[in-house]
Design a protein around this motif. Structure first.
Motif, PDB file in Angstrom:
ATOM      1  N   ASP A 153       0.814  -1.216   0.000  1.00 19.54           N
ATOM      2  CA  ASP A 153       0.000   0.000   0.000  1.00 19.54           C
ATOM      3  C   ASP A 153       0.849   1.269   0.000  1.00 19.54           C
ATOM      4  O   ASP A 153       0.352   2.356   0.300  1.00 19.54           O
ATOM      5  CB  ASP A 153      -0.946   0.015   1.197  1.00 19.54           C
ATOM      6  N   LEU A 154       2.117   1.172  -0.350  1.00 21.45           N
ATOM      7  CA  LEU A 154       2.990   2.342  -0.276  1.00 21.45           C
ATOM      8  C   LEU A 154       2.648   3.379  -1.341  1.00 21.45           C
ATOM      9  O   LEU A 154       2.610   4.577  -1.071  1.00 21.45           O
ATOM     10  CB  LEU A 154       4.453   1.918  -0.410  1.00 21.45           C
ATOM     11  N   TYR A 155       2.426   2.931  -2.564  1.00 28.24           N
ATOM     12  CA  TYR A 155       2.257   3.858  -3.678  1.00 28.24           C
ATOM     13  C   TYR A 155       0.791   4.229  -3.890  1.00 28.24           C
ATOM     14  O   TYR A 155      -0.111   3.441  -3.604  1.00 28.24           O
ATOM     15  CB  TYR A 155       2.823   3.253  -4.959  1.00 28.24           C
ATOM     16  N   PRO A 156       0.537   5.427  -4.413  1.00 26.22           N
ATOM     17  CA  PRO A 156      -0.831   5.840  -4.716  1.00 26.22           C
ATOM     18  C   PRO A 156      -1.337   5.145  -5.982  1.00 26.22           C
ATOM     19  O   PRO A 156      -0.588   4.429  -6.656  1.00 26.22           O
ATOM     20  CB  PRO A 156      -0.691   7.350  -4.943  1.00 26.22           C
ATOM     21  N   ASN A 157      -2.569   5.359  -6.318  1.00 25.59           N
ATOM     22  CA  ASN A 157      -3.087   4.949  -7.619  1.00 25.59           C
ATOM     23  C   ASN A 157      -2.582   5.959  -8.647  1.00 25.59           C
ATOM     24  O   ASN A 157      -3.007   7.105  -8.659  1.00 25.59           O
ATOM     25  CB  ASN A 157      -4.619   4.914  -7.599  1.00 25.59           C
ATOM     26  N   TRP A 158      -1.649   5.517  -9.469  1.00 28.26           N
ATOM     27  CA  TRP A 158      -1.002   6.457 -10.388  1.00 28.26           C
ATOM     28  C   TRP A 158      -1.981   7.060 -11.395  1.00 28.26           C
ATOM     29  O   TRP A 158      -1.772   8.172 -11.883  1.00 28.26           O
ATOM     30  CB  TRP A 158       0.143   5.761 -11.125  1.00 28.26           C
ATOM     31  N   ASP A 159      -3.053   6.347 -11.702  1.00 24.42           N
ATOM     32  CA  ASP A 159      -4.004   6.845 -12.691  1.00 24.42           C
ATOM     33  C   ASP A 159      -4.953   7.884 -12.118  1.00 24.42           C
ATOM     34  O   ASP A 159      -5.351   8.830 -12.816  1.00 24.42           O
ATOM     35  CB  ASP A 159      -4.822   5.673 -13.260  1.00 24.42           C
ATOM     36  N   ILE A 164      -0.511  15.885 -13.154  1.00 24.38           N
ATOM     37  CA  ILE A 164       0.577  16.251 -14.067  1.00 24.38           C
ATOM     38  C   ILE A 164       1.099  17.621 -13.639  1.00 24.38           C
ATOM     39  O   ILE A 164       0.374  18.609 -13.653  1.00 24.38           O
ATOM     40  CB  ILE A 164       0.101  16.296 -15.526  1.00 24.38           C
ATOM     41  N   THR A 165       2.348  17.671 -13.221  1.00 22.76           N
ATOM     42  CA  THR A 165       2.947  18.906 -12.722  1.00 22.76           C
ATOM     43  C   THR A 165       4.182  19.271 -13.519  1.00 22.76           C
ATOM     44  O   THR A 165       4.835  18.413 -14.134  1.00 22.76           O
ATOM     45  CB  THR A 165       3.328  18.745 -11.238  1.00 22.76           C
ATOM     46  N   LEU A 166       4.495  20.560 -13.526  1.00 16.75           N
ATOM     47  CA  LEU A 166       5.660  21.129 -14.220  1.00 16.75           C
ATOM     48  C   LEU A 166       5.633  20.872 -15.722  1.00 16.75           C
ATOM     49  O   LEU A 166       6.665  20.921 -16.402  1.00 16.75           O
ATOM     50  CB  LEU A 166       6.963  20.573 -13.628  1.00 16.75           C
ATOM     51  N   ASN A 167       4.431  20.579 -16.253  1.00 13.71           N
ATOM     52  CA  ASN A 167       4.261  20.319 -17.689  1.00 13.71           C
ATOM     53  C   ASN A 167       5.114  19.150 -18.181  1.00 13.71           C
ATOM     54  O   ASN A 167       5.465  19.075 -19.364  1.00 13.71           O
ATOM     55  CB  ASN A 167       4.584  21.572 -18.515  1.00 13.71           C
ATOM     56  N   ASP A 168       5.436  18.228 -17.296  1.00 15.91           N
ATOM     57  CA  ASP A 168       6.211  17.048 -17.676  1.00 15.91           C
ATOM     58  C   ASP A 168       5.294  15.970 -18.242  1.00 15.91           C
ATOM     59  O   ASP A 168       4.086  15.956 -17.981  1.00 15.91           O
ATOM     60  CB  ASP A 168       6.955  16.487 -16.460  1.00 15.91           C
ATOM     61  N   ALA A 169       5.893  15.059 -19.001  1.00 17.11           N
ATOM     62  CA  ALA A 169       5.145  13.909 -19.499  1.00 17.11           C
ATOM     63  C   ALA A 169       4.719  13.034 -18.330  1.00 17.11           C
ATOM     64  O   ALA A 169       5.371  12.995 -17.286  1.00 17.11           O
ATOM     65  CB  ALA A 169       6.010  13.108 -20.471  1.00 17.11           C
ATOM     66  N   ARG A 170       3.604  12.314 -18.514  1.00 21.80           N
ATOM     67  CA  ARG A 170       3.052  11.513 -17.430  1.00 21.80           C
ATOM     68  C   ARG A 170       4.072  10.527 -16.878  1.00 21.80           C
ATOM     69  O   ARG A 170       4.197  10.369 -15.659  1.00 21.80           O
ATOM     70  CB  ARG A 170       1.797  10.771 -17.912  1.00 21.80           C
ATOM     71  N   PHE A 257       4.596  16.223  -0.422  1.00 26.17           N
ATOM     72  CA  PHE A 257       4.764  16.923  -1.695  1.00 26.17           C
ATOM     73  C   PHE A 257       5.335  16.019  -2.788  1.00 26.17           C
ATOM     74  O   PHE A 257       6.007  16.476  -3.704  1.00 26.17           O
ATOM     75  CB  PHE A 257       5.666  18.142  -1.486  1.00 26.17           C
ATOM     76  N   TRP A 258       5.046  14.726  -2.679  1.00 28.83           N
ATOM     77  CA  TRP A 258       5.592  13.719  -3.586  1.00 28.83           C
ATOM     78  C   TRP A 258       5.317  13.998  -5.060  1.00 28.83           C
ATOM     79  O   TRP A 258       6.125  13.642  -5.926  1.00 28.83           O
ATOM     80  CB  TRP A 258       5.024  12.342  -3.217  1.00 28.83           C
ATOM     81  N   ASN A 259       4.220  14.649  -5.358  1.00 29.85           N
ATOM     82  CA  ASN A 259       3.753  14.785  -6.741  1.00 29.85           C
ATOM     83  C   ASN A 259       4.195  16.081  -7.418  1.00 29.85           C
ATOM     84  O   ASN A 259       3.957  16.259  -8.615  1.00 29.85           O
ATOM     85  CB  ASN A 259       2.225  14.681  -6.746  1.00 29.85           C
ATOM     86  N   TYR A 260       4.839  16.983  -6.680  1.00 33.32           N
ATOM     87  CA  TYR A 260       5.004  18.337  -7.197  1.00 33.32           C
ATOM     88  C   TYR A 260       6.344  18.599  -7.879  1.00 33.32           C
ATOM     89  O   TYR A 260       6.392  19.296  -8.897  1.00 33.32           O
ATOM     90  CB  TYR A 260       4.783  19.354  -6.070  1.00 33.32           C
ATOM     91  N   LYS A 261       7.428  18.076  -7.330  1.00 32.22           N
ATOM     92  CA  LYS A 261       8.750  18.415  -7.856  1.00 32.22           C
ATOM     93  C   LYS A 261       9.682  17.221  -7.725  1.00 32.22           C
ATOM     94  O   LYS A 261       9.420  16.298  -6.946  1.00 32.22           O
ATOM     95  CB  LYS A 261       9.346  19.608  -7.104  1.00 32.22           C
ATOM     96  N   PRO A 262      10.804  17.231  -8.465  1.00 33.76           N
ATOM     97  CA  PRO A 262      11.825  16.184  -8.274  1.00 33.76           C
ATOM     98  C   PRO A 262      12.420  16.243  -6.874  1.00 33.76           C
ATOM     99  O   PRO A 262      12.342  17.263  -6.184  1.00 33.76           O
ATOM    100  CB  PRO A 262      12.880  16.521  -9.340  1.00 33.76           C
TER     101      PRO A 262
END
Length: 313
Positions: A153-159, A164-170, A257-262
């Motif tokens: 259960d560590l990872y979120p549902n990626w879908d 989509i942040t920083l205009n990067d590819a999925r 903030f896992w989804n926002y930046k490298p």
């Protein structure tokens, strides 16, 4: 027969549901084979097979690093986190990296090399675990190396959960977001081992000789209450050292903030977050003051093939 042990030692205060850790303790009944401690609970659809079998009456070796008598408040001095995932070409750098970490450590003995097989591919995970056991059986048996995998259960549902942040590819957003979650998880695991310091690297770097002695001396001499982390390599998130009491804060920050930046950008933002008030006058100077910079790079990035699959849609 495989025996499952459940531990909540490394649970988050705020995010415990993501960090419940299950252990498989793997061994053979033969006296000439070592025991490999691997957490094989992961998010793959097929449960990974265990490389070896364990008798239920066996007591696993290597539960704690035992190469020096513990006279401090910590069970170990440094945990080195080494995450590894499958690269698109199949090239593997992990063996060389771990061997250099062990061989170049000098006289430093109170450490744990924490190899994190951060894969959702069960077959590759099992193959990698077997390879590590074959290459480093003595170090595993001594507690110098630990191998873990992510809980289911560590990872979120990626879908549905990932933006989509920083205009990067999925695929790029997923790759860097997963890296943040993996880094957060390893910090919480290291915190559960009661280490004084946690050092994060990658699986394709080479340390200089006596790197741990240099890190240990520098950190102990220079660390102060206002320091949030120390840097022993200028490249990205490689070679960043964190003190025990900051691990919960930093790991929670990364998980938030896992989804926002490298990852390296989040570390950069963390400096300003802890150092600057409002209005933000002289913020850059204040932010730089909370990072302990080592004058030389102690790690060389040797990998030529990235784990990022660049041609995914």
């Amino acid at each position: 027969m495989v025996r499952i042990k459940t531990s909540r030692k490394c649970a988050f205060v705020l995010l415990a549901q993501f960090l419940a850790i299950g252990y498989f303790v793997i061994s053979t009944t033969s006296s000439d084979k070592t025991r490999l401690r691997v957490a094989l609970e992961n998010s793959a659809d097929d449960e990974p097979e265990t490389p070896l079998n364990q008798d239920d009456n066996d007591t696993p070796k290597g539960d704690k690093p035992s190469v020096a008598q513990n006279t401090s408040a910590y069970d170990t001095d440094i945990v080195i986190g080494v995450p590894t995932i499958k690269r698109p070409t199949g090239v593997v750098y992990l063996d060389d990296t771990v061997r250099h970490l062990i061989n170049n450590r000098g006289k430093f003995v109170r450490l744990v090399v924490l190899i994190y097989i951060a894969e959702e591919d069960a077959q590759w995970t099992n193959e990698t675990a077997r390879s590590i056991e074959q290459s480093f059986s003595k170090e595993i048996d001594a507690g110098l190396i630990r191998v873990i995998t992510p809980p289911k259960d560590l990872y979120p549902n990626w879908d549905t959960d990932m933006k989509i942040t920083l205009n990067d590819a999925r695929h790029q957003v997923k790759w860097r977001s997963k890296q943040n979650i993996d880094a957060s998880y390893m910090m919480e695991y290291a915190r559960g081992l009661n280490t004084k310091y946690y050092l994060g690297i990658e699986d394709d770097v080479i340390p200089v000789a006596d790197y741990l002695d240099r890190i240990w001396q520098h950190a102990n001499e220079k660390w102060s209450e206002n320091i949030i982390y120390a840097s022993y390599c200028p490249l990205g998130a490689i070679g960043k050292l964190f003190f025990n009491k900051d691990l919960l804060t930093v790991s929670t920050y990364l998980r938030t903030f896992w989804n926002y930046k490298p990852l390296d950008w989040l570390y950069f933002d963390l400096k300003a977050l802890v150092a600057c008030g409002y209005p933000r006058t002289d913020c850059e100077t204040r932010a730089n003051a909370v990072v302990l910079e080592y004058p030389d790079s102690l790690f060389t990035h040797a990998g030529k093939v990235s784990s990022l699959v660049k041609n995914e849609s």
